[in-house]
Scaffold this motif. Structure first.
Motif, PDB file in Angstrom:
ATOM      1  N   VAL A 206       0.854  -1.052   0.097  1.00  0.00           N
ATOM      2  CA  VAL A 206       0.082  -0.057   0.088  1.00  0.00           C
ATOM      3  C   VAL A 206       0.622   1.328  -0.074  1.00  0.00           C
ATOM      4  O   VAL A 206       0.487   2.312  -0.496  1.00  0.00           O
ATOM      5  CB  VAL A 206      -1.021   0.005   1.166  1.00  0.00           C
ATOM      6  N   MET A 207       2.094   1.154   0.733  1.00  0.00           N
ATOM      7  CA  MET A 207       2.869   2.383   0.820  1.00  0.00           C
ATOM      8  C   MET A 207       3.552   2.859  -0.551  1.00  0.00           C
ATOM      9  O   MET A 207       3.888   3.735  -1.023  1.00  0.00           O
ATOM     10  CB  MET A 207       4.016   2.146   1.438  1.00  0.00           C
ATOM     11  N   VAL A 208       3.599   1.843  -1.497  1.00  0.00           N
ATOM     12  CA  VAL A 208       4.128   1.921  -3.015  1.00  0.00           C
ATOM     13  C   VAL A 208       2.832   1.996  -3.925  1.00  0.00           C
ATOM     14  O   VAL A 208       3.198   1.926  -5.137  1.00  0.00           O
ATOM     15  CB  VAL A 208       5.147   0.935  -3.359  1.00  0.00           C
ATOM     16  N   TRP A 209       1.615   2.113  -3.412  1.00  0.00           N
ATOM     17  CA  TRP A 209       0.214   2.167  -4.293  1.00  0.00           C
ATOM     18  C   TRP A 209       0.298   1.040  -5.355  1.00  0.00           C
ATOM     19  O   TRP A 209      -0.097   1.247  -6.355  1.00  0.00           O
ATOM     20  CB  TRP A 209       0.372   3.565  -4.894  1.00  0.00           C
TER      21      TRP A 209
ATOM     22  N   ALA B 159       4.909   9.668  -6.739  1.00  0.00           N
ATOM     23  CA  ALA B 159       6.070   9.932  -7.649  1.00  0.00           C
ATOM     24  C   ALA B 159       6.897   8.783  -7.307  1.00  0.00           C
ATOM     25  O   ALA B 159       7.361   8.143  -8.492  1.00  0.00           O
ATOM     26  CB  ALA B 159       6.674  11.176  -7.502  1.00  0.00           C
ATOM     27  N   ALA B 160       7.434   8.507  -6.028  1.00  0.00           N
ATOM     28  CA  ALA B 160       8.379   7.416  -5.733  1.00  0.00           C
ATOM     29  C   ALA B 160       7.891   5.979  -6.103  1.00  0.00           C
ATOM     30  O   ALA B 160       8.657   5.230  -6.599  1.00  0.00           O
ATOM     31  CB  ALA B 160       8.755   7.525  -4.245  1.00  0.00           C
ATOM     32  N   ALA B 161       6.576   5.792  -5.994  1.00  0.00           N
ATOM     33  CA  ALA B 161       5.902   4.515  -6.258  1.00  0.00           C
ATOM     34  C   ALA B 161       5.850   4.485  -7.863  1.00  0.00           C
ATOM     35  O   ALA B 161       6.163   3.496  -8.446  1.00  0.00           O
ATOM     36  CB  ALA B 161       4.406   4.585  -5.477  1.00  0.00           C
ATOM     37  N   GLY B 162       5.378   5.491  -8.569  1.00  0.00           N
ATOM     38  CA  GLY B 162       5.032   5.484 -10.061  1.00  0.00           C
ATOM     39  C   GLY B 162       3.977   4.630 -10.536  1.00  0.00           C
ATOM     40  O   GLY B 162       4.098   4.295 -11.772  1.00  0.00           O
ATOM     41  N   THR B 163       2.794   4.462  -9.588  1.00  0.00           N
ATOM     42  CA  THR B 163       2.006   3.703 -10.277  1.00  0.00           C
ATOM     43  C   THR B 163       0.778   4.558 -10.692  1.00  0.00           C
ATOM     44  O   THR B 163       0.610   5.701 -10.220  1.00  0.00           O
ATOM     45  CB  THR B 163       1.310   2.612  -9.131  1.00  0.00           C
TER      46      THR B 163
END
Length: 924
Positions: free
Chosen positions: A578-581, A751-755
């Protein structure tokens, strides 16, 4: 029913009327449950006997708890189910194998204790298909814990099986396992009935004052009235001389009754008393076992005659005492040496190969003092005990082994092992006592560190409170120089405890735990998935999402593809997903693990997993599917008696937007979670409040709730969800700077996740804070990104915000198109507050909109809806029952109600009815 038709139950008209109604209901196909409560000798067993005698047309199964075998798992359940074991092949394989394992009919790993309960429910329901079944369980306060839990599970799940379960429990008794079941308290006889019973049972002269004193001192206890006068001199009864030496009756075991039985037993020949003692120590009532043990003690068959003549015990197909209290008095009044001799004879009669666990238990009871040979046999038998009764049974064997271990070093190690089993079994007070025993002996540094860890786990799991993270952090630090691998696992436990406690964590913080976890050295070799997860979660707290995203993504991927991971590990890994979407990494492995847990019967681990998956379905807009999973989790927790807060229920309430229902749940959750130190539940509740109020258009209130939720443990994903609400509420409340500050932090993680999920949400919120062509471009980009994702509420909200912006900009035709799409999506998802907001906006844009018609499916209860969808998905009644902890007969009963409510008559028509309302079985 007239009293004179009940010659053995004088003064029990009220009680028998209740039991008679129970019988009538069972004969008409309804299940019934009743707990009879009362002191020893008050007449509970007589009522049970009468029930069995009058159960014409029914099958009867009986069992009784036995004080001397309270620690032998499933002993009581085996007695009840033994006549029906030939039906095991008709059960689903996991259920049949579970019962074969716990009854010692096959080897295997310990089955989940709630799978055992489900198996017994199915078995009894199968038996009742032939004729109604009456299950009678006497002295339930002495059932072994495993049997009591299984039978309570069954009792709470009975609905339409033609099964009655009647328990008799001695008062006072601490039997929380049977709490909340229907009860009937059995009191002493009224004075007139007590006098009549006494005169009927005691022919001959009886002084009136003596009679009245007997009635008063026994408080109408029938067994006391019958037993206390036995053996007293005639002159005491006829003339009233000297009754002052009679003991008074107290609650529990009446000293007067006990003394009467003790006198009668003491007057028997020595060999008869010895035979009675062996029978009291052997609770299965097996005549062959009794005579094998008696033979080893030199007791012949003639020893049974005096006991039979006095009515204390009969030996036929089974060994039966006149009253359960007789067994208790025989065992308690015997000398310790005599009890040991009886247990030794039973151990020898059992045989090493026949039932090693029971043999070891009897040997332990026969030991005069510390005995390494017996302790070792108990330790070896703990594995078999665990297979048959779970960790609690193993812990009991290990605890007995500790008491018999003479060597201090070995005793300390065994105490640690027993404490570990007790912690895993949830027997926390016993675990703390064993840890004290271990720490009193010679322990090495690693053993002391293990003891600290077990103490921290026991105290944390007892309360799940705000001090748990500090306890686990201390245990991890103590382990670090001794066993870095175990230390890192403990740091992960501490991090998870801090997640649970949230802003209420005491004595430490998630930041401190994360910093110390990152400093702990990894074991040599390639990192395990849990190591990557710990590093990613800890770095997200200390270094931000930019730095942590690669590790979080790697951890989510590792657990997504790791078929060897346990369901608990997968649940924990969802925080990284969930933290990286990453929606797929969140939901897909969870769904797989839940399916495996259902098929294998690992029911005790299901509630948390079901709740986390229900959260995922809420995020995807499948509110019906989420409600079904929440209902399933509730069925497990109700059946198991556990108390697990449902975060998904809060999310569901916020998304649905039904204000009265949501407010009640949110307020209760905040009050209870605050008292328990469970900050994460409070954070979820505030986030749900923010979504609810945004849907209702109350933006100031939404902003206040969202700000508090985002500030509670701001590093976590729940804070991200709160920031989504915060930005929208702040923008609508005229607080753009507040909105931009929250959006900046949200954009960083997305933005860090990029999904597309994270980027689509961030872009939608950027559009909300933009003007002109920038806003138009960003709304279109947000819709383009969100359209292919599973997160339909975010897409619907993008259409809603874009439609609102277009209308305000004067583009009414284009606005109606997006508002219409938003209304359709919200309506399908049953997000009622947001749907109403879209409807109002669409009306303002010039389109006439009808309110959504409530369909018939909404009339179903959550359980009925779940059964309906599982049936449409092609599941059979037994398969549905296995998933929902119901018997197939009860599933059929619920389906009939579903058909009636929806106006259909078959599963095929049911499928059409669900499709017509937009309800499919996909989410089930």
């Amino acid at each position: 029913m007239r009293e004179d038709s009940l010659p053995h139950l004088r003064g029990r008209q009220r009680e028998w009327e209740t039991l008679d109604r129970l019988l009538q209901s069972v004969r008409t196909g309804q299940s019934q449950v009743l707990v009879l409560r009362g002191e020893a000798g008050i007449g509970k067993t007589a009522l049970l006997d009468q029930l069995c005698d009058r159960a014409s047309g029914c099958q009867v199964a009986r069992a009784a708890g036995v004080e001397s075998e309270m620690e032998l798992a499933f002993a009581g359940l085996h007695l009840l189910c033994a006549p029906f074991l030939d039906r095991l092949p008709t059960l689903p394989d996991p259920q049949a194998d579970a019962l074969r394992t716990v009854f010692g009919l096959r080897d295997g790993v310990a089955p989940d204790r709630f799978l055992i309960g489900l198996a017994v429910l199915t078995l009894l329901a199968k038996v009742a298909e032939e004729r109604p079944l009456i299950c009678v369980i006497d002295d339930a306060q002495w059932l072994d814990r495993a049997s009591a839990q299984a039978l309570a599970f069954v009792a709470r799940r009975l609905v339409a099986e033609s099964v009655a379960m009647v328990f008799a429990v001695r008062e006072p008794a601490d039997d929380k396992i049977l709490a909340s079941l229907p009860e009937l308290t059995v009191h002493g006889l009224a004075p007139d009935d007590a006098r009549a019973l006494l005169e009927q049972a005691r022919p001959g002269p009886l002084d009136e004052q003596v009679r009245d004193r007997l009635v008063a001192e026994t408080r109408g206890n029938p067994l006391a009235l019958l037993e206390m006068p036995r053996g007293l001199p005639v002159e005491e009864l006829a003339g009233g001389f000297g009754p002052s030496r009679w003991p008074e009756v107290s609650a529990g075991i009446s000293p007067g009754i006990e003394e009467s039985f003790r006198r009668r037993i003491g007057a028997l020949p020595a060999q008869t008393r010895a035979l009675l003692l062996v029978a009291a120590a052997e609770p299965l009532g097996d005549p062959l076992m009794l005579w094998r043990a008696a033979d080893r003690m030199g007791i012949g068959p003639a020893a049974a005659d005096p006991a039979n003549a006095d009515g204390l015990m009969t030996i036929r197909e089974r060994v039966v005492f006149r009253h359960p209290l007789v067994r208790t008095v025989v065992y308690r009044s015997a000398q310790a040496a005599d009890r040991r001799a009886a247990h030794l004879a039973l151990a020898e009669a059992t045989g090493r190969d026949n039932d090693p666990a029971r043999r070891a238990w009897h040997l332990a009871a026969a030991a005069e003092g510390p005995d390494e040979e017996v302790a070792a046999e108990l330790e070896r038998s703990a594995g078999q005990a665990q297979a048959r009764g779970g960790l609690a049974a193993a812990a009991s064997f290990l605890q007995r082994a500790v008491a018999l271990t003479p060597d201090p070093v070995r005793r300390a190690e065994r105490a640690l092992t027993a404490a570990g089993a007790s912690v895993q079994a949830g027997v926390f007070n016993a675990a703390l006592g064993l840890l004290a025993t271990a720490e009193a002996g010679p322990l090495e540094d690693l053993q002391r560190a293990r003891a600290n860890l077990l103490r921290a786990q026991a105290r944390y799991w007892q309360t799940r409170g705000s001090e748990g993270p500090l306890l686990l952090l201390g245990a991890a630090q103590a382990l670090e120089p001794l066993d870095p691998g175990l230390a890192r696992k403990t740091y992960l436990d501490a991090w998870s405890a801090a997640l649970f406690a949230g802003a209420m964590t005491r004595g430490t913080s998630m930041a401190e735990i994360s910093s110390k976890a990152l400093a702990c050295p990894r074991p040599e070799g390639p990192p395990e998935a849990a190591d990557v997860l710990l590093d990613g979660l800890a770095l997200a707290v200390t270094g931000g999402r930019d730095a942590a995203a690669p590790l979080l993504r790697q951890a989510a991927d590792r657990f997504s593809g790791d078929g060897a991971a346990t369901i608990q590990e997968v649940v924990r890994s969802t925080a990284a997903a969930v933290m990286v979407w990453d929606y797929e990494a969140w939901a897909t492995p969870l769904a797989r693990q839940i399916r495996i847990a259902r098929e294998s019967g690992a029911l005790s681990v299901l509630p948390v997993a079901l709740d986390v998956l229900a959260q995922a379905l809420c995020v995807a807009g499948d509110l019906r599917g989420a409600a079904l999973l929440i209902a399933e989790a509730g069925a497990v927790t109700q059946a198991t008696g556990s108390r697990i807060a449902s975060y998904a229920r809060l999310m569901l309430a916020g998304a649905r937007g039904r204000e009265a229902e949501a407010r009640t749940l949110i307020n209760v959750t905040i009050a209870e979670a605050t008292a328990a130190g469970q900050g994460c539940a409070v954070q979820y509740a505030r986030s749900a409040t923010a979504m609810l109020c945004n849907g209702l258009g109350r933006y100031d209130e939404a902003l206040a709730a969202a700000q508090r939720a985002a500030a509670d443990t701001p590093e976590l994903f729940v804070a991200d969800w709160a920031r989504i609400e915060l930005v929208e509420a702040a923008a609508r409340a005229g607080r753009p700077e507040t909105a931009r500050a929250a959006l900046d932090r949200l954009r960083q993680g997305a933005a860090a996740a990029g999904t597309d999920w994270g980027l689509g949400v961030a872009t939608r919120l950027r559009a909300l804070l933009s003007d002109g062509s920038d806003a138009d471009r960003l709304y279109r980009e947000a819709i383009e990104r969100l359209a292919p994702t599973p997160v339909r509420p975010e897409l619907a909200r993008a259409h809603l915000l874009y439609g609102e912006w277009l209308r305000r900009a004067g583009h009414r035709v284009a606005a109606r198109d997006h508002l219409r799409q938003a209304l359709e999506l919200f309506g399908e998802m049953r997000m009622d507050a947001f749907a109403e907001r879209a409807r109002r906006e669409l009306a303002t844009a010039g389109e006439r909109v009808r309110r959504r018609r409530v369909d018939a499916f909404d009339e179903l209860t959550a359980q009925e809806a779940e059964i309906a969808q599982l049936a449409v998905a092609g599941r059979s009644n037994p398969e549905i029952g296995a998933q929902l902890f119901l018997s197939p007969r009860t599933v059929e009963w619920h389906l009939r109600k579903v058909f009636m409510k929806l106006g259909v008559s078959s599963r095929r028509e049911l499928a059409g009815a669900l499709n017509a309302t937009g309800r499919t079985a996909e989410s089930a």
